[in-house]
Design a protein around this motif. Structure first.
Motif, mmCIF file in Angstrom:
data_model
loop_
_atom_site.group_PDB
_atom_site.id
_atom_site.type_symbol
_atom_site.label_atom_id
_atom_site.label_comp_id
_atom_site.label_asym_id
_atom_site.label_seq_id
_atom_site.Cartn_x
_atom_site.Cartn_y
_atom_site.Cartn_z
ATOM 1 N N SER A 124 -9.888 3.212 -9.671
ATOM 2 C CA SER A 124 -8.763 2.473 -9.080
ATOM 3 C C SER A 124 -7.652 3.414 -8.637
ATOM 4 C CB SER A 124 -8.203 1.467 -10.093
ATOM 5 O OG SER A 124 -9.186 0.537 -10.467
ATOM 6 N N GLY B 48 0.809 -1.215 0.000
ATOM 7 C CA GLY B 48 0.000 0.000 0.000
ATOM 8 C C GLY B 48 0.841 1.263 0.000
ATOM 9 N N SER C 231 -6.240 3.603 -4.948
ATOM 10 C CA SER C 231 -4.811 3.409 -4.703
ATOM 11 C C SER C 231 -4.245 4.550 -3.859
ATOM 12 C CB SER C 231 -4.073 3.318 -6.039
ATOM 13 O OG SER C 231 -2.717 3.028 -5.838
ATOM 14 N N LYS D 223 -6.524 -2.340 -5.117
ATOM 15 C CA LYS D 223 -5.565 -1.785 -6.075
ATOM 16 C C LYS D 223 -4.797 -2.897 -6.792
ATOM 17 C CE LYS D 223 -3.152 0.615 -3.044
ATOM 18 N NZ LYS D 223 -2.149 1.583 -2.509
ATOM 19 N N VAL E 207 2.725 1.259 -3.851
ATOM 20 C CA VAL E 207 1.850 1.414 -5.023
ATOM 21 C C VAL E 207 0.876 2.568 -4.776
ATOM 22 C CG1 VAL E 207 0.208 0.303 -6.560
ATOM 23 C CG2 VAL E 207 2.034 -1.045 -5.505
ATOM 24 N N GLY E 208 1.149 3.702 -5.382
ATOM 25 C CA GLY E 208 0.247 4.843 -5.302
ATOM 26 C C GLY E 208 -0.359 5.119 -6.666
ATOM 27 N N LEU F 179 -4.451 -3.589 -10.808
ATOM 28 C CA LEU F 179 -3.184 -3.861 -11.500
ATOM 29 C C LEU F 179 -3.234 -5.216 -12.205
ATOM 30 C CD1 LEU F 179 -0.426 -2.609 -9.014
ATOM 31 C CD2 LEU F 179 -1.170 -1.542 -11.137
ATOM 32 N N THR G 260 -5.604 -2.340 -0.379
ATOM 33 C CA THR G 260 -4.469 -2.953 -1.090
ATOM 34 C C THR G 260 -4.965 -4.044 -2.030
ATOM 35 O OG1 THR G 260 -2.939 -2.478 0.727
ATOM 36 C CG2 THR G 260 -2.302 -4.215 -0.804
#
Length: 488
Positions: free
Chosen positions: A307, A37, A311, A180, A40-41, A184, A177
């Motif tokens: 998303s 978390g 994120s 997101k 990954v922004g 991905l 998390t």
């Protein structure tokens, strides 16, 4: 009979449960959620263009740099894993620098972080507000006042959530998390399907990946810097080491699970982008994932902007959680006001520390131009990583008998120290700017506070009255083992 009752295992266990201290409530899966978390922004969804741009659109070089940046981040996280298992305390780099290099470097770190980390949270909150409000305004820009109000609301909602319950904060982190990573996965799997399909236009960019113009050394270094920035956040687990269940086992296991997972996903997502879009389209796109979705899944392309907001929200929650622990650790060492080291008597959470960091972030949101100043503090993050890895080396030789459940291969921290100081000097040498000088002066300005208030322990009696009043108002108490409250 009274003695037998007091020594009863059930009574002992009950007493241990009521201790005023941070509780070990974070498991391995929670730790993985916090690391992923934090890393990954919005970047991987919106603009993974820096690496490709500085690689001169050379696909092979860009993918190599994404891999190398991930491996450097993994090496750094393994260094931190040793420190986290040997010294499982809150505060992350701050605690390790203080133990290895002394009080002054640690104070410089917390002085700088008190400015830069809340500003980073403010930037995330504003970016979340941008993505959350824009769909309602179409092509027109959303009002600035609305975005700032929403950003403040999100900041304080997460601040209150983290101050009320560690379990709830960990649950929120886990949910966001997973969401997101699902987004991905859609991009990664979509790219793999198109690549396996074997259409010529999809395979063309991978047939001769290194065939286009090669970047020079400085361009490769700049691309590498961009890649490392995208992996930022791998250090977050050490801020919550004091709350990890079985840290000797779970910290290394969490790191070795989370960081490689991010590396794999970053590579798959970049391959997917390159399968659908040309390098020029990627570099020129405002939001690469949205452009990708318009091409591949146009009927449900709205999933991607959603998303991105999800994120950002998850990354903000993780950052606020860790920042609260940094302030808490700094206060315990006497580097911040004593109130910040106190815990809520009902939840055993560092509520004052979270209020402190959330308030500073809120100040940055109101005149949001201030956030731009923190761009020039980027070098300070790598300076502190270098000092942390140097602390590991110092402790290996100064405290050889320190219990280390996990030990990293010793050349690794030496490589990280060298890498860190290169990344500190590179932006200053390549693009010298007076703002870097001002940032350096700000860091040195910590001495003005350190000497009177920490070194010479200058103290004002009226602070005790303020602390006592706020302690009663917030229902907080010193953690067991810290100095007694002035109110008691």
């Amino acid at each position: 009979m009274g003695r037998e009752k007091s020594n009863d295992p059930k009574n002992v266990k009950r007493k241990e449960k009521t201790k005023m201290q941070l509780q070990r409530r974070i498991g391995c899966f929670d730790g993985v959620s916090f690391i992923i978390g934090s890393i990954v922004g919005a970047g991987i969804f919106v603009s993974p263009t820096g690496v490709l741009k500085h690689s001169l659109l050379n696909v092979g070089v860009a993918l190599t740099i994404w891999t190398a940046s991930g491996l450097v981040s993994l090496m750094g996280s393994l260094c931190y894993a040793e420190l986290g298992t040997a010294l499982p305390f809150s505060g992350g780099e701050y605690s390790h620098i203080k133990r290895g290099l002394g009080s002054l470097p640690a104070f410089v770190f917390i002085w700088t972080s008190t400015f830069t980390k809340p500003a980073s949270n403010a930037a995330r909150a504003l970016l979340f507000a941008e993505y959350a409000t824009q769909p309602f305004y179409g092509i027109c820009p959303a009002p600035e006042v609305l975005k700032k109000c929403l950003a403040l609301a999100v900041l304080w909602s997460l601040g209150i959530l983290n101050g009320c319950s560690v379990k709830m904060a960990a649950w929120v982190q886990m949910v966001f998390t997973l969401l997101k990573m699902m987004a991905l996965s859609v991009i990664a799997v979509g790219g793999i399907v198109l690549l396996v399909g074997g259409r010529k236009e999809n395979l063309a960019r991978f047939e001769d990946m290194f065939g286009s113009e090669m970047p020079n050394a400085s361009q490769i270094a700049e691309a590498f810097f961009q890649g490392l920035y995208a992996y930022g956040g791998w250090w977050s687990l050490n801020y919550m080491a004091e709350e990890m269940k079985n840290p000797s086992r779970n910290i290394p296991l969490t790191v070795m699970t989370a960081v490689p997972a991010v590396i794999v996903f970053y590579l798959l997502v970049n391959i997917s982008y390159l399968t659908v879009l040309t390098p020029k389209e990627i570099v020129s796109s405002v939001a690469v994932a949205v452009t990708w979705a318009d091409r591949v899944i146009p009927s449900v392309a709205w999933i991607i902007p959603l998303s991105v907001a999800v994120s950002i929200f998850g990354a903000l929650n993780s950052s606020m959680f860790t920042l609260g622990r940094l302030s808490y650790a700094g206060s315990q060492s006497g580097h911040l006001p004593v109130l910040i080291s106190m815990l809520n008597v009902h939840t055993c959470t560092p509520a004052p520390a979270l209020i402190f960091s959330t308030t500073i972030a809120s100040i940055f949101i109101i005149p949001s131009d201030l956030i731009m100043l923190t761009n020039y503090f980027g070098f300070s993050a790598w300076l502190m990583i270098g000092l942390t890895c140097a602390s590991l080396i110092v402790l290996r030789y100064r405290e050889p008998n320190l219990h280390r459940p996990y030990k990293v291969f010793l050349p690794v921290p030496f490589v990280m120290v060298a890498m860190s100081f290169f990344l500190v000097l590179a932006p200053i040498v390549w693009s010298p700017n007076m703002q870097y000088f001002y940032a350096f002066l700000f860091m040195l300005g910590s001495l003005i506070v350190y000497l009177p208030f920490v070194h010479f322990k200058l103290h004002f009696a009226f602070f005790d009255k303020i602390t006592c009043y706020l302690q009663l108002l917030l229902e907080v108490s010193p953690a067991d083992g810290s100095d007694e409250s002035k109110c008691e």
